[in-house]
Design a protein around this motif. Structure first.
Motif, PDB file in Angstrom:
ATOM      1  N   GLU A 116       0.819  -1.079  -0.078  1.00 39.27           N
ATOM      2  CA  GLU A 116       0.008  -0.073  -0.064  1.00 39.27           C
ATOM      3  C   GLU A 116       0.922   1.204   0.042  1.00 39.27           C
ATOM      4  OE1 GLU A 116      -2.397  -0.692   3.407  1.00 39.27           O
ATOM      5  OE2 GLU A 116      -4.190  -1.757   1.989  1.00 39.27           O
ATOM      6  N   SER A 117       2.034   1.107   0.678  1.00 42.63           N
ATOM      7  CA  SER A 117       2.820   2.282   0.746  1.00 42.63           C
ATOM      8  C   SER A 117       3.344   2.620  -0.865  1.00 42.63           C
ATOM      9  CB  SER A 117       4.141   1.839   1.539  1.00 42.63           C
ATOM     10  OG  SER A 117       4.846   2.891   1.560  1.00 42.63           O
ATOM     11  N   THR A 118       3.772   1.506  -1.450  1.00 48.23           N
ATOM     12  CA  THR A 118       4.083   1.694  -3.045  1.00 48.23           C
ATOM     13  C   THR A 118       2.905   2.235  -3.764  1.00 48.23           C
ATOM     14  OG1 THR A 118       5.804  -0.204  -2.716  1.00 48.23           O
ATOM     15  CG2 THR A 118       4.949   0.418  -4.902  1.00 48.23           C
ATOM     16  N   ILE A 119       1.695   1.675  -3.581  1.00 46.13           N
ATOM     17  CA  ILE A 119       0.696   2.242  -4.227  1.00 46.13           C
ATOM     18  C   ILE A 119       0.414   3.772  -4.081  1.00 46.13           C
ATOM     19  CG2 ILE A 119      -1.838   2.111  -4.276  1.00 46.13           C
ATOM     20  CD1 ILE A 119      -1.567  -1.059  -3.784  1.00 46.13           C
ATOM     21  N   ASN A 120       0.724   4.230  -2.711  1.00 49.59           N
ATOM     22  CA  ASN A 120       0.395   5.459  -2.485  1.00 49.59           C
ATOM     23  C   ASN A 120       1.487   6.454  -3.205  1.00 49.59           C
ATOM     24  OD1 ASN A 120      -1.508   4.803  -0.488  1.00 49.59           O
ATOM     25  ND2 ASN A 120      -0.250   4.803   1.258  1.00 49.59           N
ATOM     26  N   TYR A 121       2.670   5.833  -3.249  1.00 51.39           N
ATOM     27  CA  TYR A 121       3.613   6.827  -4.020  1.00 51.39           C
ATOM     28  C   TYR A 121       3.141   6.828  -5.116  1.00 51.39           C
ATOM     29  CZ  TYR A 121       7.311   6.219  -0.296  1.00 51.39           C
ATOM     30  OH  TYR A 121       7.867   6.364   0.803  1.00 51.39           O
ATOM     31  N   SER A 122       2.602   5.808  -5.896  1.00 51.13           N
ATOM     32  CA  SER A 122       2.373   5.824  -7.178  1.00 51.13           C
ATOM     33  C   SER A 122       1.067   6.608  -7.412  1.00 51.13           C
ATOM     34  CB  SER A 122       1.836   4.370  -7.755  1.00 51.13           C
ATOM     35  OG  SER A 122       2.836   3.463  -7.633  1.00 51.13           O
ATOM     36  N   SER A 123       0.254   6.626  -6.586  1.00 48.51           N
ATOM     37  CA  SER A 123      -0.742   7.524  -6.467  1.00 48.51           C
ATOM     38  C   SER A 123      -0.810   8.869  -6.392  1.00 48.51           C
ATOM     39  CB  SER A 123      -1.928   7.348  -5.306  1.00 48.51           C
ATOM     40  OG  SER A 123      -2.970   8.005  -5.229  1.00 48.51           O
ATOM     41  N   ASN A 124       0.364   9.455  -5.893  1.00 58.59           N
ATOM     42  CA  ASN A 124       0.840  10.782  -6.030  1.00 58.59           C
ATOM     43  C   ASN A 124       1.391  11.091  -7.197  1.00 58.59           C
ATOM     44  OD1 ASN A 124       0.188  11.029  -3.216  1.00 58.59           O
ATOM     45  ND2 ASN A 124       2.153  10.462  -2.429  1.00 58.59           N
ATOM     46  N   VAL A 125       2.153  10.085  -7.921  1.00 57.95           N
ATOM     47  CA  VAL A 125       2.507  10.345  -9.243  1.00 57.95           C
ATOM     48  C   VAL A 125       1.558  10.704 -10.204  1.00 57.95           C
ATOM     49  CG1 VAL A 125       3.711   9.518 -11.107  1.00 57.95           C
ATOM     50  CG2 VAL A 125       4.640   9.161  -8.721  1.00 57.95           C
ATOM     51  N   VAL A 126       0.502   9.948 -10.163  1.00 56.37           N
ATOM     52  CA  VAL A 126      -0.640  10.045 -11.042  1.00 56.37           C
ATOM     53  C   VAL A 126      -1.420  11.454 -10.926  1.00 56.37           C
ATOM     54  CG1 VAL A 126      -0.946   7.490 -11.846  1.00 56.37           C
ATOM     55  CG2 VAL A 126      -2.265   8.274  -9.912  1.00 56.37           C
ATOM     56  N   LYS A 127      -1.557  11.543  -9.767  1.00 51.47           N
ATOM     57  CA  LYS A 127      -2.234  12.724  -9.309  1.00 51.47           C
ATOM     58  C   LYS A 127      -1.631  14.213 -10.004  1.00 51.47           C
ATOM     59  CE  LYS A 127      -4.724  11.215  -5.233  1.00 51.47           C
ATOM     60  NZ  LYS A 127      -5.977  11.091  -5.769  1.00 51.47           N
ATOM     61  N   VAL A 128      -0.275  13.966  -9.816  1.00 47.48           N
ATOM     62  CA  VAL A 128       0.665  15.354 -10.220  1.00 47.48           C
ATOM     63  C   VAL A 128       0.283  15.460 -11.749  1.00 47.48           C
ATOM     64  CG1 VAL A 128       2.719  15.961 -11.091  1.00 47.48           C
ATOM     65  CG2 VAL A 128       2.302  15.330  -8.539  1.00 47.48           C
ATOM     66  N   ILE A 129       0.337  14.121 -12.593  1.00 44.75           N
ATOM     67  CA  ILE A 129       0.109  13.941 -13.930  1.00 44.75           C
ATOM     68  C   ILE A 129      -1.265  14.492 -14.370  1.00 44.75           C
ATOM     69  CG2 ILE A 129       0.239  12.665 -15.927  1.00 44.75           C
ATOM     70  CD1 ILE A 129       2.813  13.197 -14.900  1.00 44.75           C
ATOM     71  N   SER A 130      -2.380  13.995 -13.742  1.00 45.12           N
ATOM     72  CA  SER A 130      -3.654  14.465 -13.804  1.00 45.12           C
ATOM     73  C   SER A 130      -4.031  15.715 -13.692  1.00 45.12           C
ATOM     74  CB  SER A 130      -4.556  13.552 -12.824  1.00 45.12           C
ATOM     75  OG  SER A 130      -4.621  12.287 -12.935  1.00 45.12           O
ATOM     76  N   PHE A 131      -3.171  16.478 -12.831  1.00 43.90           N
ATOM     77  CA  PHE A 131      -3.480  17.875 -12.612  1.00 43.90           C
ATOM     78  C   PHE A 131      -2.654  18.763 -13.834  1.00 43.90           C
ATOM     79  CE2 PHE A 131      -1.404  21.934 -11.343  1.00 43.90           C
ATOM     80  CZ  PHE A 131      -2.247  22.547 -10.695  1.00 43.90           C
ATOM     81  N   ILE A 132      -1.785  18.084 -14.422  1.00 42.40           N
ATOM     82  CA  ILE A 132      -1.143  18.839 -15.651  1.00 42.40           C
ATOM     83  C   ILE A 132      -2.118  18.592 -16.802  1.00 42.40           C
ATOM     84  CG2 ILE A 132       0.454  18.502 -17.443  1.00 42.40           C
ATOM     85  CD1 ILE A 132       2.765  17.633 -15.184  1.00 42.40           C
ATOM     86  N   ALA A 133      -2.747  17.281 -16.903  1.00 43.46           N
ATOM     87  CA  ALA A 133      -3.674  17.218 -17.977  1.00 43.46           C
ATOM     88  C   ALA A 133      -4.890  18.144 -17.897  1.00 43.46           C
ATOM     89  CB  ALA A 133      -4.125  15.712 -17.975  1.00 43.46           C
ATOM     90  N   GLU A 134      -5.218  18.398 -16.474  1.00 45.05           N
ATOM     91  CA  GLU A 134      -6.516  19.006 -16.212  1.00 45.05           C
ATOM     92  C   GLU A 134      -6.189  20.609 -16.480  1.00 45.05           C
ATOM     93  OE1 GLU A 134      -7.324  18.170 -12.495  1.00 45.05           O
ATOM     94  OE2 GLU A 134      -8.028  16.237 -12.545  1.00 45.05           O
TER      95      GLU A 134
END
Length: 536
Positions: free
Chosen positions: A61-79
């Motif tokens: 879950e810790s690894t998933i949380n790191y990944s979640s933070n990454v995709v949120k940043v990319i999502s913000f750029i796209a938005e």
């Protein structure tokens, strides 16, 4: 029929009845305790598996949380419609800072439009997720959950095995596409500190997709059977995965069986012991008459033995006297003839021969002293005098006058010593030996100072200390000095047989006391000993 009679006779014998009843009671207790141990051990091992499962799950879950933070940043750029300008530098920064992310993708609708790093991943550009029903299903699952959802493990388009986590992106409230992270299988396994076999010294691991469970794709290359044993299964929603953790070598059953065997053996032993105890009164009753009849005969034998022992002791004393006398006579002759030889042929014998004669005479004298000491040692405990009140100050004064001649510069310090009700001769021997040794083993060119004092006194005994400023004794020899013929210092001019302290120890212990020594080399020694206020 004869067998049945024997069985009935055994069962009628009440010690056997007691043994059988005891055995079954103890056996029932053992079975009950075994059951409790079985449950406790099983529970403890299950807790270990659960703790390990929670640990691995937390790492996942810790690894998933790191990944979640990454995709949120990319999502913000796209938005914010910044994907063309900012995707590559931001993705590069995120990958470099996050060791558990191997790549980042931007997916418009269901088609991959950007990938970082691009080198080696060119095949992914333009790939449509709907071309594969599993990818399509996983992507729709991410849309349904409206958060990051992992798919895998599967064969990546760019090569190798890995997992992909996708999070849906919405612009102006409408679905636009996905931001995704790529984690290769090796990277994923490193994040949870396992190898690709999913095995440690204590546990086996497996991660599978919920849909296929153990019959579907697996993360780890092991053949462990997760359908039996001590297993914990937990669900990881981010990828619809099941995490299996299994204890490699459970010991709860072995420990339970081991305890049960011990319990059965102990039950048998206790039952037999109780049978024996129950038989004792019966046997005792049988033996009473025989023992009573034998008692007079035994008493007569004891009287005869006592008389024999008294006679033997007298003979041994006489024997010791005769031996010491007979051994001394040849030594006197040797000494006498060697002395005469030296006088008569003084002009003929050279210095070397005279030295040999001196050594021979000196050895004979030492042998005589040893014989006298052995005789003295054998007589310890046999006192002809009666107990009397003895002023120890008077005894020390007599000893002091003896050593004043040999050690005119030496000092013997004592005062206010008590009066004891004991035997005089052994007390003289104790203080004579200890004070004599203190003077004898003094340091060269240093005036010996010896003190005798009482350091402790209670209702039962008095503790004395004889302290000197002599050459001292090394710690490794503090016990050996009380052994017969042990001489630790062999300086020229020091005479003795090595029996003095052995005699002292035997006298003190015969008077119901104890003796010990504390010493420091080149500082001095202190001999401590206790004597009862009145010997029984």
């Amino acid at each position: 029929m004869n067998l049945l009679k024997k069985v009935n006779r055994c069962l009628d014998y009440w010690p056997n009845q007691l043994a059988i009843i005891s055995f079954f009671i103890l056996l029932i207790i053992s079975i009950f305790l075994t059951y409790r141990i079985y449950n406790n051990e099983y529970g403890n091992e299950l807790i270990k598996v659960k703790e390990e499962s929670f640990k691995i799950k937390n790492q996942l879950e810790s690894t998933i949380n790191y990944s979640s933070n990454v995709v949120k940043v990319i999502s913000f750029i796209a938005e914010k419609n910044l994907e063309e300008q900012e995707f590559e530098p931001v993705a590069k920064n995120l990958v470099e800072k996050n060791k558990y992310v191997d790549g980042i993708q931007l997916v418009k609708e269901f088609k991959i439009i950007k990938t970082y790093p691009l080198i080696g991943n060119e095949n992914t550009i333009g790939y449509n997720l709907t071309d594969d029903k599993l990818h399509k299903k996983a992507a729709k699952e991410a849309i349904t959950k409206n958060k990051i959802f992992f798919e895998g493990p599967f064969q990546l388009v760019q090569g190798g095995m890995g997992i992909v986590g996708r999070e849906p992106i919405y612009k102006n409230g409408k679905f636009w596409g996905f931001s995704a992270v790529i984690i290769k299988t090796d990277t994923f396994l490193k994040s949870i500190h396992l190898d690709d076999f999913g095995s440690t010294s204590n546990f086996e691991y497996q991660i599978v997709q919920k849909e296929g469970d153990l019959s579907g794709p697996k993360f780890f290359k092991n053949n462990a059977d997760f359908s039996q044993g001590i297993i914990h299964k937990s669900f990881i929603p981010a990828g619809d995965w099941y995490l299996y953790v299994k204890l490699k070598e459970p010991k709860y059953l072995n420990r339970s069986i081991e305890f049960l065997i011990y319990g059965i053996v102990l039950s048998i032993i206790i039952a037999l012991y109780l049978r024996k105890l129950a038989e004792e009164p019966l046997k005792l009753e049988t033996l009473v008459d025989k023992k009573t009849a034998d008692l007079e005969k035994l008493n007569l034998e004891l009287e005869n033995r006592a008389k024999e022992l008294t006679k033997v002791n007298k003979e041994l004393e006489y024997f010791a006297y005769i031996i010491s006398h007979d051994l001394q006579e040849p030594l006197r002759m040797i000494t006498s003839f060697l002395t005469q030889l030296e006088k008569k042929y003084n002009d003929v014998i050279d210095d070397k021969g005279k030295r040999y004669i001196f050594f021979a005479v000196d050895g004979a004298k030492r042998m005589k002293n040893i014989i006298l000491d052995i005789l003295e040692f054998s007589r310890v405990g046999k006192y002809n005098d009666k107990k009397e009140f003895i002023n120890l100050n008077d005894i020390i004064h007599e000893i002091e006058s003896f050593y004043k001649l040999e050690f005119p510069h030496g000092k013997l310090i004592y005062e206010n010593l008590p009066v004891l009700n004991s035997y005089k001769s052994p007390l003289i021997q104790i203080f004579q030996n200890l004070i004599g040794n203190a003077f004898k083993y003094s340091k060269e060119n240093v005036a010996p100072i010896v003190s005798v004092k009482v350091i402790e006194e209670d209702d039962k005994q008095i503790t004395f200390a004889v302290e000197d400023n002599g050459i001292g004794i090394e710690n490794e020899y503090l016990e050996k000095i009380f052994v017969l013929f042990q001489r630790l210092h062999t300086r020229e001019g020091d005479k003795g047989s090595g029996m003095g302290l052995a005699i002292v120890k035997k006298i003190v212990e015969n008077l119901n006391g104890t003796i010990w020594v504390e010493s420091e080399v080149n500082v001095g020694s202190t001999f401590y000993f206790t004597l009862p206020k009145e010997k029984e």
